[in-house]
Design an enzyme around this catalytic site. Structure first.
Site, mmCIF file in Angstrom:
data_model
loop_
_atom_site.group_PDB
_atom_site.id
_atom_site.type_symbol
_atom_site.label_atom_id
_atom_site.label_comp_id
_atom_site.label_asym_id
_atom_site.label_seq_id
_atom_site.Cartn_x
_atom_site.Cartn_y
_atom_site.Cartn_z
ATOM 1 N N PRO A 24 13.274 -15.657 51.569
ATOM 2 C CA PRO A 24 13.687 -16.897 52.527
ATOM 3 C C PRO A 24 12.985 -16.958 53.814
ATOM 4 C CG PRO A 24 15.801 -15.919 51.523
ATOM 5 C CD PRO A 24 14.533 -15.050 51.072
ATOM 6 N N TRP A 30 13.320 -19.146 44.897
ATOM 7 C CA TRP A 30 12.171 -20.106 44.007
ATOM 8 C C TRP A 30 11.286 -19.397 43.252
ATOM 9 C CZ3 TRP A 30 10.318 -21.905 49.742
ATOM 10 C CH2 TRP A 30 11.522 -22.403 50.138
ATOM 11 N N ILE A 31 12.096 -18.572 42.261
ATOM 12 C CA ILE A 31 11.400 -17.703 41.369
ATOM 13 C C ILE A 31 11.112 -18.359 39.862
ATOM 14 C CG2 ILE A 31 11.095 -15.500 40.210
ATOM 15 C CD1 ILE A 31 10.562 -15.605 43.187
ATOM 16 N N SER A 32 9.915 -18.746 39.705
ATOM 17 C CA SER A 32 9.749 -19.516 38.168
ATOM 18 C C SER A 32 10.140 -18.405 37.170
ATOM 19 C CB SER A 32 8.274 -20.005 38.026
ATOM 20 O OG SER A 32 8.073 -20.947 39.038
ATOM 21 N N PHE A 79 3.371 -24.931 46.148
ATOM 22 C CA PHE A 79 3.327 -23.522 45.576
ATOM 23 C C PHE A 79 1.823 -22.951 45.426
ATOM 24 C CE2 PHE A 79 4.740 -24.527 40.976
ATOM 25 C CZ PHE A 79 3.439 -24.891 40.507
ATOM 26 N N GLU A 80 2.006 -21.550 44.816
ATOM 27 C CA GLU A 80 0.841 -20.931 44.592
ATOM 28 C C GLU A 80 -0.260 -20.839 45.895
ATOM 29 O OE1 GLU A 80 -1.696 -20.799 41.421
ATOM 30 O OE2 GLU A 80 -0.282 -19.206 40.242
ATOM 31 N N THR A 113 7.718 -14.469 46.923
ATOM 32 C CA THR A 113 8.366 -15.414 48.269
ATOM 33 C C THR A 113 10.031 -14.973 48.243
ATOM 34 O OG1 THR A 113 6.915 -16.951 47.261
ATOM 35 C CG2 THR A 113 9.077 -17.833 48.741
ATOM 36 N N GLN A 158 -6.285 -25.490 65.218
ATOM 37 C CA GLN A 158 -5.986 -25.821 63.684
ATOM 38 C C GLN A 158 -6.555 -27.389 63.423
ATOM 39 O OE1 GLN A 158 -2.279 -24.882 61.707
ATOM 40 N NE2 GLN A 158 -2.527 -22.688 62.187
HETATM 41 S S1 MYA Z 1 3.918 -17.780 43.794
HETATM 42 C C1 MYA Z 1 4.193 -17.362 45.737
HETATM 43 C C2 MYA Z 1 2.993 -17.863 46.404
HETATM 44 N N1 MYA Z 1 2.723 -17.400 47.635
HETATM 45 C C3 MYA Z 1 1.679 -17.546 48.234
HETATM 46 O O1 MYA Z 1 0.463 -17.943 47.684
HETATM 47 C C4 MYA Z 1 1.598 -17.061 49.477
HETATM 48 C C5 MYA Z 1 0.694 -17.708 50.455
HETATM 49 N N2 MYA Z 1 -0.180 -16.907 51.635
HETATM 50 C C6 MYA Z 1 -1.171 -16.172 51.497
HETATM 51 O O2 MYA Z 1 -1.864 -16.478 50.593
HETATM 52 C C7 MYA Z 1 -1.626 -14.994 52.336
HETATM 53 O O3 MYA Z 1 -0.177 -14.895 53.143
HETATM 54 C C8 MYA Z 1 -2.371 -15.729 53.707
HETATM 55 C C9 MYA Z 1 -2.775 -14.527 54.569
HETATM 56 C C10 MYA Z 1 -3.814 -16.268 53.071
HETATM 57 C C11 MYA Z 1 -1.783 -16.722 54.532
HETATM 58 N N3 MYA Z 1 -7.900 -12.762 48.316
HETATM 59 O O4 MYA Z 1 -5.130 -11.342 57.719
HETATM 60 P P1 MYA Z 1 -4.921 -12.005 56.510
HETATM 61 C C12 MYA Z 1 -6.864 -10.225 52.579
HETATM 62 C C13 MYA Z 1 -8.207 -11.688 48.659
HETATM 63 O O5 MYA Z 1 -5.338 -13.274 56.300
HETATM 64 P P2 MYA Z 1 -2.283 -13.133 56.873
HETATM 65 C C14 MYA Z 1 4.200 -19.208 43.627
HETATM 66 O O6 MYA Z 1 4.171 -20.277 44.303
HETATM 67 C C15 MYA Z 1 -7.575 -10.329 53.663
HETATM 68 O O7 MYA Z 1 -9.132 -10.123 53.347
HETATM 69 N N4 MYA Z 1 -7.808 -11.071 49.880
HETATM 70 O O8 MYA Z 1 -3.378 -12.081 56.205
HETATM 71 C C16 MYA Z 1 4.387 -19.693 41.919
HETATM 72 C C17 MYA Z 1 -7.315 -9.176 54.533
HETATM 73 O O9 MYA Z 1 -7.815 -8.006 54.238
HETATM 74 P P3 MYA Z 1 -8.506 -7.023 55.279
HETATM 75 C C18 MYA Z 1 -7.035 -11.549 50.518
HETATM 76 O O10 MYA Z 1 -2.778 -13.782 57.978
HETATM 77 C C19 MYA Z 1 4.341 -20.788 41.736
HETATM 78 C C20 MYA Z 1 -5.745 -8.944 54.344
HETATM 79 O O11 MYA Z 1 -5.592 -9.524 53.029
HETATM 80 C C21 MYA Z 1 -6.453 -13.019 50.297
HETATM 81 O O12 MYA Z 1 -0.981 -12.539 56.630
HETATM 82 C C22 MYA Z 1 4.496 -20.658 40.162
HETATM 83 C C23 MYA Z 1 -5.116 -9.739 55.241
HETATM 84 O O13 MYA Z 1 -5.262 -11.119 55.386
HETATM 85 C C24 MYA Z 1 -6.974 -13.309 49.161
HETATM 86 N N5 MYA Z 1 -6.462 -14.501 48.906
HETATM 87 O O14 MYA Z 1 -2.465 -14.368 55.795
HETATM 88 C C25 MYA Z 1 3.096 -21.429 39.712
HETATM 89 N N6 MYA Z 1 -5.872 -13.384 51.420
HETATM 90 O O15 MYA Z 1 -7.399 -6.255 55.825
HETATM 91 C C26 MYA Z 1 2.792 -21.010 37.993
HETATM 92 C C27 MYA Z 1 -5.815 -12.423 52.481
HETATM 93 O O16 MYA Z 1 -9.111 -6.026 54.448
HETATM 94 C C28 MYA Z 1 1.561 -21.053 37.638
HETATM 95 N N7 MYA Z 1 -6.665 -11.399 51.945
HETATM 96 O O17 MYA Z 1 -9.509 -7.721 56.066
HETATM 97 C C29 MYA Z 1 0.968 -22.112 37.123
HETATM 98 C C30 MYA Z 1 -0.325 -22.010 36.645
HETATM 99 C C31 MYA Z 1 -0.811 -23.065 35.509
HETATM 100 C C32 MYA Z 1 -1.326 -22.655 34.622
HETATM 101 C C33 MYA Z 1 -0.817 -22.630 33.099
HETATM 102 C C34 MYA Z 1 -1.221 -21.720 32.187
HETATM 103 C C35 MYA Z 1 -0.668 -21.928 30.961
#
Ligand code: MYA
Length: 649
Positions: free
Chosen positions: A216, A246-248, A458-459, A214, A557
């Protein structure tokens, strides 16, 4: 004759079907496996060329896409049982025993050595707690044993994550940011050399990892990151410049998975293209600094900072997953880690439910303990239903990943949305049951509520993930509508009968949908029938929506969001029916209790689905959405609420 195919042809004609088929792009599923097998492909999108969520390009692919994904097939009105029935059961007895041995000491550690309220207050996880967790192996749950980890499968890991998260969400974020996303890329896409070099110290917790995506100006729109990586003139390293927010673990990490754009000039045209790429960056490379710890609403014990890269030299061998594959590496890491959040939040909900029951059993008001009042009973059951469904989704996902099911991005996204919204609901109700006591810090519930707020953000923000699921499903249908169009052109009887007869049955109201009950234990058949009817109605609704909106659906939407909601309801119905059927078949002693939870869940989900379908087909609702868009514009123009104050000043 009122053939549905001819119907479609008459009303719209093959050329209209062709229009439909151009509505949605053919999305190729990219799995971790396929990326890992081609780590150095340089295919990429430039920022300028990359289609955005709101403006998808149209492709001319003609081959229909096939997938066994349960969720994707819902969009065709199909019940695809392969990945859902029977409910997976991947662990053998030895694997179960191995996890059981780990559970007790970890549980005891949290009960005796960790104080989540104190961590929240001091905004830090004390060193002795961090060290204790490292000794228990919690920092390397899924790293192979030969590289110093516990070597657990996803299902085994899920059982432990449930316990960690149930006790302390801030610790779970620290541990999760480290391994669920921080070094997950090395596990999934790393070369042998990268794994050997980095994983042993990461598994031991000697090094802490973070995931730096992530920026800005690039939150949900992750593809538009600006951090740059330029190849040095000698070709030996990349020079990284940019900043991440916002990097954990940002302030405590030694190793970062960093995403950056590599500017590359085209040999022929000279045009500069950006290739988003993932890198393994060590803090000790130099040029890596971080800001102060952020002051947050919750998960305060976990460390969150900005991270800056200033002329940071990263050796070329630290490219992760191949130049130009950064976006897909990022998405696959996130997809792969999401089961952790689902099972973890199921643990959190269980904790809150236990507390609420304990409180309700002992709190007397108006002469009775409050657990005997319908108001409280309804709350407890609704909390338990959400927890049951979340747990069913989380362990379905984790076990399917263990079974090597390649395509689970929609299922993982639904799990994340559902778990984070359910946990919020459950904690809110837990506080309500506790009354004034719940508002007091000493209840321990207000902290968890604060901690939970960010999970819907997030995530992958839930709003964006809902659209992601719906667009992915619509694109999948698009490729099959193209198949129908081709069949019409070439008069391919099999294809026509396949797609067409489904429509015929629907149109004359004969079919109650796919035969779901073949897979479901008999006491659950009434719920199975509701699922079956809902899938059928959903499939025909998707067709109608595509016919009505064509390519403009991408701008709707208000509608797409509700298609996401319907998908979530359908998938949760199916997952809980599958698990409960498994419970009956395995004579689990709680099967009847489970079936009653599932029954209520399915009946209410069925109503919500019908409600949402009625809405998106209702012209009055569509008119209201236009009105809402207009009202929002008026507010934005005024930069405030619009009405004049009732007192006139
Ligand atoms: S880390 C930061 C998290 N950030 C995000 O999650 C960003 C959210 N944004 C997106 O997911 C994407 O930008 C979106 C794409 C979905 C909006 N799987 O044309 P497109 C492919 C596979 O749709 P856009 C944090 O918060 C798609 O098929 N492929 O792209 C840490 C296409 O491919 P192709 C995917 O319109 C927090 C290409 O990409 C996926 O720009 C800490 C382009 O796609 C997908 N999901 O929008 C947490 N998405 O070209 C700690 C897209 O072949 C963890 N594609 O058709 C805590 C856990 C707790 C557990 C505890 C453990 C002990």
């Amino acid at each position: 004759m009122n053939s549905p195919l001819l119907n479609a042809g008459c009303r719209l004609g093959p050329s209209c079907i062709s229009l439909l088929s151009r509505v949605v792009t053919h999305r190729t599923a990219t799995t971790a496996a396929s990326l890992a097998s081609s780590p150095n492909t340089s295919e990429s999108h430039t920022n300028e060329q990359k289609p955005k969520l709101k403006e998808k390009v149209v492709r001319t692919d003609t081959k229909p896409r096939t997938s066994n994904s349960f969720v994707l097939n819902l969009y065709r009105g199909q019940f695809q049982p392969d990945e859902l029935f029977p409910y997976p059961n991947v662990l053998n007895e030895e694997q179960k025993d191995n996890v059981k041995m780990l559970i007790d000491p970890i549980w005891k550690f949290f009960e005796e050595k960790n104080d989540a309220a104190k961590n929240d207050m001091i905004e830090k996880i004390p060193d002795e707690v961090m060290n204790g967790l490292k000794e228990q192996g919690v920092f390397g749950i899924q790293v192979p044993v030969e590289l110093g980890g516990l070597g657990l499968t996803n299902a085994q890991a899920a059982r432990l994550i449930e316990i960690v998260t149930g006790h302390d969400l801030a610790i779970s974020i620290c541990v999760g940011a480290h391994q669920s996303i921080g070094f997950k890329g090395i596990l999934l896409f790393g070369t042998d050399a990268q794994k050997q070099k980095y994983l042993p110290k990461l598994a031991a917790g000697e090094h802490i990892a973070a995931f730096a995506l992530t920026e800005p100006a690039a939150g949900s729109d992750a593809i538009s990151i600006k951090t740059k990586a330029e190849l040095s003139p000698d070709g030996k390293h990349y020079v990284l410049n940019g900043s991440k927010i916002w990097i954990s673990n940002g302030g405590i990490a030694d190793i970062f998975t960093v995403f950056a754009q590599i500017p590359t000039a085209d040999d022929k045209t000279g045009q500069v293209e950006s290739k988003m790429t993932a890198f393994i960056v060590e803090r000790k490379f130099g040029g890596v600094t971080n800001g102060p710890a952020e002051k947050k609403m919750g998960i305060k014990g976990s460390n969150t900072t900005e991270v800056f890269f200033e002329d940071c030299k990263v050796p070329v061998e630290n490219v992760l997953g191949g130049v130009g594959n950064g976006f897909k590496v990022a998405m696959n890491i996130l997809n792969n880690g999401r089961f952790g959040m689902v099972v973890g939040l199921s643990g959190t909900m269980k904790m809150a439910i236990r507390k609420s029951i304990d409180f309700a059993k002992n709190r007397r008001q108006f002469g009775r303990t409050i657990d005997t009042y319908g108001n409280v009973q309804e709350k407890l059951v609704r909390m338990a239903m959400r927890q049951y469904v979340t747990e069913s989704l989380g362990f379905l996902l984790a076990q399917n990943m263990d079974r090597g099911i390649p395509e689970y991005q929609c299922e993982a996204a639904i799990g994340k949305i559902f778990a984070s919204e359910s946990a919020w609901y459950v904690l809110d109700e837990a506080i309500q049951i506790h009354g004034g006591m719940g508002f007091m810090r000493s209840s321990g519930l207000e902290r968890v509520l604060r901690d939970l707020r960010v999970f819907r953000i997030f995530e992958g923000a839930n709003d964006i993930l809902r659209l992601f699921v719906a667009f992915t499903g619509l694109q999948y249908v698009g490729s099959h509508l193209r198949e129908l169009q081709n069949a019409v052109k070439s008069f391919n009887l099999n294809a026509i009968v396949g797609e067409g007869s489904k429509r015929l049955r629907r149109n004359i109201g004969m079919s109650t949908g796919p035969n779901v009950n073949e897979y479901i234990h008999s006491p659950l058949h009434p719920s199975g029938l509701l699922l079956s009817k809902s899938i059928n109605r959903f499939g025909s609704t998707i067709e109608q929506i595509l016919m009505k909106y064509g390519k403009t659906i991408r701008d709707e939407q208000f509608i797409v969001h509700r298609i996401g909601d319907i998908t979530i309801d359908l998938f949760t119905m199916a997952a809980s029916l599958s698990r409960c059927t498994h419970s009956f078949k395995n004579q689990v002693p709680t099967a009847i209790h489970e079936s009653n939870l599932v029954r209520i869940w399915c009946e209410e989900a069925y109503d919500r689905i019908n409600n949402n379908i009625n809405l998106i087909q209702n012209p009055e609702f569509i008119a209201r959405t236009k009105l809402m868009a207009q009202l929002a514009r008026e507010m934005v123009d005024k930069e405030s609420t619009v009405p004049v104050h009732p007192l006139g000043f």
